[in-house]
Write an enzyme that holds these catalytic residues in place. Structure first.
Site, PDB file in Angstrom:
ATOM      1  N   PRO A  90     -14.165   5.144  -1.243  1.00 45.76           N
ATOM      2  CA  PRO A  90     -13.844   5.288  -2.667  1.00 45.76           C
ATOM      3  C   PRO A  90     -12.728   6.303  -2.903  1.00 45.76           C
ATOM      4  O   PRO A  90     -12.073   6.278  -3.948  1.00 45.76           O
ATOM      5  CB  PRO A  90     -15.165   5.740  -3.307  1.00 45.76           C
ATOM      6  CG  PRO A  90     -16.031   6.184  -2.183  1.00 45.76           C
ATOM      7  CD  PRO A  90     -15.550   5.511  -0.942  1.00 45.76           C
ATOM      8  N   GLU A 117     -22.506   9.145   3.314  1.00 46.31           N
ATOM      9  CA  GLU A 117     -21.420   9.879   2.646  1.00 46.31           C
ATOM     10  C   GLU A 117     -20.080   9.677   3.352  1.00 46.31           C
ATOM     11  O   GLU A 117     -19.100  10.342   3.022  1.00 46.31           O
ATOM     12  CB  GLU A 117     -21.758  11.377   2.551  1.00 46.31           C
ATOM     13  CG  GLU A 117     -23.031  11.684   1.772  1.00 46.31           C
ATOM     14  CD  GLU A 117     -23.010  11.134   0.345  1.00 46.31           C
ATOM     15  OE1 GLU A 117     -22.026  11.396  -0.370  1.00 46.31           O
ATOM     16  OE2 GLU A 117     -23.968  10.434  -0.032  1.00 46.31           O
ATOM     17  N   ARG A 159      -6.915 -15.507   2.281  1.00 48.77           N
ATOM     18  CA  ARG A 159      -6.407 -16.632   1.491  1.00 48.77           C
ATOM     19  C   ARG A 159      -4.889 -16.631   1.374  1.00 48.77           C
ATOM     20  O   ARG A 159      -4.300 -17.606   0.916  1.00 48.77           O
ATOM     21  CB  ARG A 159      -7.073 -16.691   0.119  1.00 48.77           C
ATOM     22  CG  ARG A 159      -6.746 -15.531  -0.773  1.00 48.77           C
ATOM     23  CD  ARG A 159      -7.551 -15.590  -2.052  1.00 48.77           C
ATOM     24  NE  ARG A 159      -7.047 -16.581  -2.988  1.00 48.77           N
ATOM     25  CZ  ARG A 159      -5.938 -16.442  -3.704  1.00 48.77           C
ATOM     26  NH1 ARG A 159      -5.191 -15.371  -3.574  1.00 48.77           N
ATOM     27  NH2 ARG A 159      -5.559 -17.381  -4.542  1.00 48.77           N
ATOM     28  N   ASP A 174      -1.768 -17.556  -9.368  1.00 44.01           N
ATOM     29  CA  ASP A 174      -2.815 -16.695  -9.917  1.00 44.01           C
ATOM     30  C   ASP A 174      -2.340 -15.449 -10.599  1.00 44.01           C
ATOM     31  O   ASP A 174      -1.252 -15.003 -10.403  1.00 44.01           O
ATOM     32  CB  ASP A 174      -3.711 -15.996  -8.904  1.00 44.01           C
ATOM     33  CG  ASP A 174      -4.056 -16.665  -7.707  1.00 44.01           C
ATOM     34  OD1 ASP A 174      -4.450 -17.784  -7.856  1.00 44.01           O
ATOM     35  OD2 ASP A 174      -3.976 -16.014  -6.675  1.00 44.01           O
TER      36      ASP A 174
HETATM   37 CL1  6GU Z   1     -13.875   0.973  -0.142  1.00 46.08          CL
HETATM   38  N1  6GU Z   1     -16.236   2.130  -0.417  1.00 46.08           N
HETATM   39  C1  6GU Z   1     -17.228   2.626  -1.156  1.00 46.08           C
HETATM   40  N2  6GU Z   1     -18.304   3.136  -0.564  1.00 46.08           N
HETATM   41  N3  6GU Z   1     -17.215   2.643  -2.479  1.00 46.08           N
HETATM   42  C2  6GU Z   1     -16.137   2.110  -3.062  1.00 46.08           C
HETATM   43  C3  6GU Z   1     -15.068   1.570  -2.357  1.00 46.08           C
HETATM   44  C4  6GU Z   1     -15.143   1.598  -1.009  1.00 46.08           C
HETATM   45  N4  6GU Z   1     -14.133   1.110  -3.222  1.00 46.08           N
HETATM   46  C5  6GU Z   1     -14.634   1.372  -4.413  1.00 46.08           C
HETATM   47  N5  6GU Z   1     -15.827   1.975  -4.333  1.00 46.08           N
END
Ligand code: 6GU
Length: 248
Positions: A90, A117, A159, A174
């Protein structure tokens, strides 16, 4: 393209046996290999995580199994080949269609799926001495692990590969693709029957007037974009919009 995925949940990736990606694998266009991280543990409990140094909640993935897994998976390429390592996180850079286009041009990707984590940070530092490494996020929300993000990225990249999509045009048409509709969302779509539950298909689509159809689609795309993603319209100057209207 070759794609290796290292995870503690290989079963998570059974959707990659279905549909377009399943067919691309069967035909040899896509070589996807799944690896269970626990096969590079050496203790009785196949431990992959431990408590974080410095304290705090949750668990962190241990470096040793990851180091061995990456050595084993990335060492076995054809003479001197090195993959690009993708670490879903994230905290990573945003995964966008533009980044997907670039990844689709690579011959070999390796995805390292962290749970808990995350993975001890020395693993990516160490790998970066031998191969390009990218931390990528699929959006502004927190998942329980990198597996579902990897599914999203693998589908998005797959794709785009030549021969994977049934209709080569639809990748270009798209939302978010390049061309006259670049950076606009797709408007509504219709198929037969022409009237369903008293609802008619917009008559212009049945008119046979291709110019009128293109202009209508462009107008609908602008409306959808203004309604759902107004910030995407900031990229266009008034001249831009006028010029593109003349293209279609
Ligand atoms: Cl790539 N991993 C995690 N754990 N949470 C996320 C993410 C990735 N992308 C958005 N939220």
């Amino acid at each position: 393209m070759r794609i290796d995925i290292i995870t503690i949940f290989p079963e998570y990736f059974s959707p990659l046996e279905l549909s377009l990606i399943g067919k691309a694998r069967a035909s040899g266009l896509l070589d996807i290999r799944l690896h269970d991280l626990r096969s590079w543990t050496h203790d009785r409990h196949n431990t992959v995580d431990d408590t974080p140094y410095g304290g705090g909640p949750g668990m962190v993935m241990k470096p040793e199994p990851w180091g061995e897994a990456l050595d084993a998976v990335t060492g076995g390429g054809e003479e001197g080949a090195t993959p690009r390592l993708i670490v879903p996180a994230p905290s990573g850079l945003p995964f966008t269609q533009q980044r997907a286009d670039r990844l689709a041009a690579e011959p070999w990707l390796v995805f390292a799926c962290g749970r808990y984590e995350g993975i001890d940070s020395r693993v990516a530092e160490d790998a970066a001495g031998r191969m390009p490494v990218e931390h990528l996020s699929i959006g502004d929300y927190v998942l329980a692990g990198g597996e579902s993000a990897t599914l999203v990225m693998v589908e998005t990249v797959s794709r785009l590969l030549p021969g994977v999509l049934g209709n080569a045009e639809s990748a270009v048409q798209d939302s978010f693709a390049t061309g006259a509709m670049a950076h606009l969302l797709e408007g509504p779509v219709y198929t037969k029957p022409p009237v369903w539950r008293d609802r008619e298909v917009p008559p212009v689509l049945l008119s046979g007037n291709h110019g009128a159809v293109d202009r209508w689609r462009r107008d609908q795309a602008l409306r959808a974009t203004a309604r759902n993603r107004p910030e995407l319209l900031d990229r266009f100057t008034d001249d831009d919009l006028d010029r593109r209207d003349q293209e279609v």
